[in-house]
Design an enzyme around this catalytic site. Structure first.
Site, PDB file in Angstrom:
ATOM      1  N   HIS A   1     -10.415   0.653   6.163  1.00  0.00           N
ATOM      2  CA  HIS A   1     -10.229   1.517   4.999  1.00  0.00           C
ATOM      3  C   HIS A   1     -11.374   2.533   5.052  1.00  0.00           C
ATOM      4  O   HIS A   1     -12.535   2.136   5.178  1.00  0.00           O
ATOM      5  CB  HIS A   1     -10.362   0.732   3.694  1.00  0.00           C
ATOM      6  CG  HIS A   1      -9.221  -0.166   3.378  1.00  0.00           C
ATOM      7  ND1 HIS A   1      -8.770  -1.153   4.224  1.00  0.00           N
ATOM      8  CD2 HIS A   1      -8.437  -0.244   2.261  1.00  0.00           C
ATOM      9  CE1 HIS A   1      -7.755  -1.785   3.653  1.00  0.00           C
ATOM     10  NE2 HIS A   1      -7.540  -1.255   2.467  1.00  0.00           N
TER      11      HIS A   1
ATOM     12  N   HIS B   1      -1.454  -5.255   0.800  1.00  0.00           N
ATOM     13  CA  HIS B   1      -2.433  -6.216   0.274  1.00  0.00           C
ATOM     14  C   HIS B   1      -1.658  -7.332  -0.418  1.00  0.00           C
ATOM     15  O   HIS B   1      -1.604  -7.415  -1.647  1.00  0.00           O
ATOM     16  CB  HIS B   1      -3.385  -5.541  -0.707  1.00  0.00           C
ATOM     17  CG  HIS B   1      -4.306  -4.546  -0.084  1.00  0.00           C
ATOM     18  ND1 HIS B   1      -5.574  -4.868   0.348  1.00  0.00           N
ATOM     19  CD2 HIS B   1      -4.136  -3.222   0.203  1.00  0.00           C
ATOM     20  CE1 HIS B   1      -6.150  -3.791   0.864  1.00  0.00           C
ATOM     21  NE2 HIS B   1      -5.295  -2.779   0.784  1.00  0.00           N
TER      22      HIS B   1
ATOM     23  N   LYS C   1      -3.388  -9.539  -3.104  1.00  0.00           N
ATOM     24  CA  LYS C   1      -3.626  -8.971  -4.429  1.00  0.00           C
ATOM     25  C   LYS C   1      -2.344  -8.808  -5.234  1.00  0.00           C
ATOM     26  O   LYS C   1      -2.378  -8.643  -6.462  1.00  0.00           O
ATOM     27  CB  LYS C   1      -4.280  -7.594  -4.305  1.00  0.00           C
ATOM     28  CG  LYS C   1      -5.691  -7.554  -3.757  1.00  0.00           C
ATOM     29  CD  LYS C   1      -6.212  -6.112  -3.781  1.00  0.00           C
ATOM     30  CE  LYS C   1      -7.667  -6.020  -3.351  1.00  0.00           C
ATOM     31  NZ  LYS C   1      -7.838  -6.264  -1.908  1.00  0.00           N
TER      32      LYS C   1
ATOM     33  N   HIS D   1       0.289  -1.397   6.216  1.00  0.00           N
ATOM     34  CA  HIS D   1      -0.914  -1.464   5.373  1.00  0.00           C
ATOM     35  C   HIS D   1      -0.496  -1.950   3.996  1.00  0.00           C
ATOM     36  O   HIS D   1       0.013  -1.179   3.173  1.00  0.00           O
ATOM     37  CB  HIS D   1      -1.586  -0.089   5.293  1.00  0.00           C
ATOM     38  CG  HIS D   1      -2.874  -0.084   4.519  1.00  0.00           C
ATOM     39  ND1 HIS D   1      -4.079   0.333   5.066  1.00  0.00           N
ATOM     40  CD2 HIS D   1      -3.155  -0.415   3.238  1.00  0.00           C
ATOM     41  CE1 HIS D   1      -5.031   0.252   4.149  1.00  0.00           C
ATOM     42  NE2 HIS D   1      -4.496  -0.201   3.030  1.00  0.00           N
TER      43      HIS D   1
ATOM     44  N   GLU E   1     -11.879   6.630   0.865  1.00  0.00           N
ATOM     45  CA  GLU E   1     -10.899   6.663  -0.226  1.00  0.00           C
ATOM     46  C   GLU E   1     -11.569   7.273  -1.460  1.00  0.00           C
ATOM     47  O   GLU E   1     -11.792   6.635  -2.480  1.00  0.00           O
ATOM     48  CB  GLU E   1     -10.381   5.255  -0.505  1.00  0.00           C
ATOM     49  CG  GLU E   1      -9.128   5.229  -1.355  1.00  0.00           C
ATOM     50  CD  GLU E   1      -8.554   3.831  -1.519  1.00  0.00           C
ATOM     51  OE1 GLU E   1      -7.559   3.714  -2.234  1.00  0.00           O
ATOM     52  OE2 GLU E   1      -9.100   2.869  -0.948  1.00  0.00           O
TER      53      GLU E   1
ATOM     54  N   ASP F   1       0.684  -0.045   0.754  1.00  0.00           N
ATOM     55  CA  ASP F   1      -0.615  -0.338   0.154  1.00  0.00           C
ATOM     56  C   ASP F   1      -0.446  -1.387  -0.950  1.00  0.00           C
ATOM     57  O   ASP F   1       0.206  -2.394  -0.748  1.00  0.00           O
ATOM     58  CB  ASP F   1      -1.284   0.939  -0.347  1.00  0.00           C
ATOM     59  CG  ASP F   1      -2.795   0.820  -0.424  1.00  0.00           C
ATOM     60  OD1 ASP F   1      -3.351  -0.194   0.040  1.00  0.00           O
ATOM     61  OD2 ASP F   1      -3.438   1.747  -0.939  1.00  0.00           O
ATOM     62  N   ASN F   2      -1.007  -1.152  -2.113  1.00  0.00           N
ATOM     63  CA  ASN F   2      -1.038  -2.169  -3.168  1.00  0.00           C
ATOM     64  C   ASN F   2       0.278  -2.204  -3.948  1.00  0.00           C
ATOM     65  O   ASN F   2       0.990  -1.203  -4.034  1.00  0.00           O
ATOM     66  CB  ASN F   2      -2.198  -1.908  -4.117  1.00  0.00           C
ATOM     67  CG  ASN F   2      -3.536  -1.976  -3.420  1.00  0.00           C
ATOM     68  OD1 ASN F   2      -3.876  -1.110  -2.623  1.00  0.00           O
ATOM     69  ND2 ASN F   2      -4.302  -3.012  -3.695  1.00  0.00           N
TER      70      ASN F   2
END
Length: 435
Positions: A228, A79, A82, A77, A231, A329-330
């Site tokens: 998602h 991104h 981004k 997972h 959250e 994640d990010n």
């Protein structure tokens, strides 16, 4: 440590974790480790046999002296589209709403093919150097970004073939799927790219109908699903349960991965048990994103300290046989100002935040075998005779040594040979940042 550039060699007296090792017998210590000798020939592991403590080193063998060896990581997972935009589009208050606004503005103004491609490649070089073998990224796919990012992803997947197995899931808000014609076209694009159908779910009035549409399209195109969900700390955020109910309604046989699920930790025990039972019956998997959610959730702007961790109930899920993972994640974007796609860092933080220790059990699977299974990757995330010689050699000899330091000098072995683990310089991105 000198590793031959060709031919066979032996890692002697290596420390492997039983939960990530297949086909090796021998004594296991209280932390789950076993001492073994690993024979590597070409790009394969020939054998893994118990090491006889006290015996003199074998001629020509590389004596690891009990150093930990793990399979290369799987990050399910992320991104990548981004990543690394923080210097040009910071989140002024660190809030979720601030992240949405900053990302939307940056995407609208800057996300052309060159920009997305260069940042994705930078991120993949970073993950590769840290020892990651497979990555799933979500791609913001609201029009017109879908027409930009999906071709970039397909090109990147080919460029990285043989180094990182790259997958992509489309990412749109669930309310955007109300445009049935457009969403059907997006599903077809995802199918043509051999991707995964995804969305962000929250409690819109027509959530059940929109989920039914998603499941129908996934079945039509033979796609797995990736959501998602929830959250937030809102008690009424129960879209994880809604997804499970939709999966059961449709008797869905594909893979379903759901990320975040933060609100579950705030709900009453009876509601939690009902949700987890349905998730287990639907054979869904859940990934927690401990670093990003610790950063975003319960962030206050009234001078008070956050009161909860923002992670979901992995222990309860695992007890019901639900496959669970943790992931990056990010990375250096408005949703998380930090991170480096280093799955050792993710596992270190997850261990501390989620208490994945005492006992350790098989929690190491959360960054290796379990996400590999979710991503339908065979012989990945485990070490086994006949399997690929893709592994990471650390200096730590037990969990407290391994998880107390960054292990920046780790040795990453791919196809049986060490790779260059130099990390790309942030200065490479200065042109994109306007500096």
């Amino acid at each position: 440590m000198q590793i031959p550039s060709s031919g066979a060699y032996i890692f002697e007296n290596a420390c492997l974790h039983a939960s990530l090792t297949v086909g090796a017998d021998g004594p296991v210590d209280a932390e789950g480790f076993m001492r073994v000798d690993i024979v590597i020939e070409g790009d394969r592991i020939c054998s893994i046999v118990p090491h006889r403590l006290g015996t003199p080193p074998s001629p020509g063998a590389i004596n690891l002296k009990g150093r930990i060896v793990l399979p290369c990581f799987v990050d399910c997972h992320t991104h990548l589209d981004k990543g690394h935009i923080w210097p040009r589009s910071p989140n002024p208050d660190g809030s979720f709403a601030g992240a949405l606004r900053a990302t939307h503005a940056d995407r609208t103004a800057r996300w052309n093919a060159k920009d997305v491609s260069r940042r994705m490649d930078f991120a993949l070089r970073t993950a590769f150097a840290h020892g990651t073998r497979a990555v799933r990224t979500h791609l913001d796919s609201a029009a017109p970004q879908d027409a930009i990012s999906w071709p970039v992803f397909e090109d990147m997947r080919e460029r990285w073939r043989g180094r990182i197995e790259l997958q992509a899931a489309c990412l749109v808000g669930i309310e955007e799927t109300r445009d049935q014609t457009w969403f059907a076209g997006l599903a077809a694009r995802v199918a043509n790219a051999r991707g995964v159908l995804g969305a962000v779910t929250y409690m819109v009035p027509d959530l059940d109908a929109l989920l039914d549409q998603m499941f129908a399209l996934a079945i039509e195109h033979d796609l797995d699903l990736d959501f998602h969900a929830d959250e937030t700390d809102a008690l009424d955020a129960i879209s994880l349960k809604k997804i499970a109910e939709a999966a059961l309604r449709h008797r869905f046989e594909g893979k379903i991965l759901v990320g975040h699920c933060c609100s579950l930790a705030r709900q009453a025990d009876s509601d939690v048990l009902d949700t987890l039972d349905k998730v287990a019956w639907a054979k869904m998997a859940v990934v927690s994103l401990p670093m990003c959610n610790l950063y975003l959730q319960d962030r206050r702007h009234d001078g008070t300290t956050p009161r909860w961790r923002g992670v979901t109930l992995l222990h309860e899920m695992k007890a019901r046989g639900i496959p669970v993972a943790v992931a990056s994640d990010n990375t250096r974007d408005p949703f998380y100002a930090y991170g480096d796609l280093d799955m050792l860092e993710v596992y270190r933080m997850a261990t501390r935040i989620l208490h994945l220790d005492h006992p350790v059990g098989d929690w190491p699977r959360t960054v290796a075998q379990t996400p590999a299974d979710v991503m339908r990757l065979t012989r990945t995330g485990v070490l086994q005779p006949g399997g690929p010689a893709d592994l990471v050699v650390f200096k730590g000899r037990n969990w407290t040594e391994l998880l107390s330091r960054p292990e920046a000098d780790r040795i990453v072995i791919r196809d049986g040979r060490p790779i260059d683990t130099s990390l790309p310089d942030y200065a490479e991105l200065d042109e994109l940042m306007g500096t």
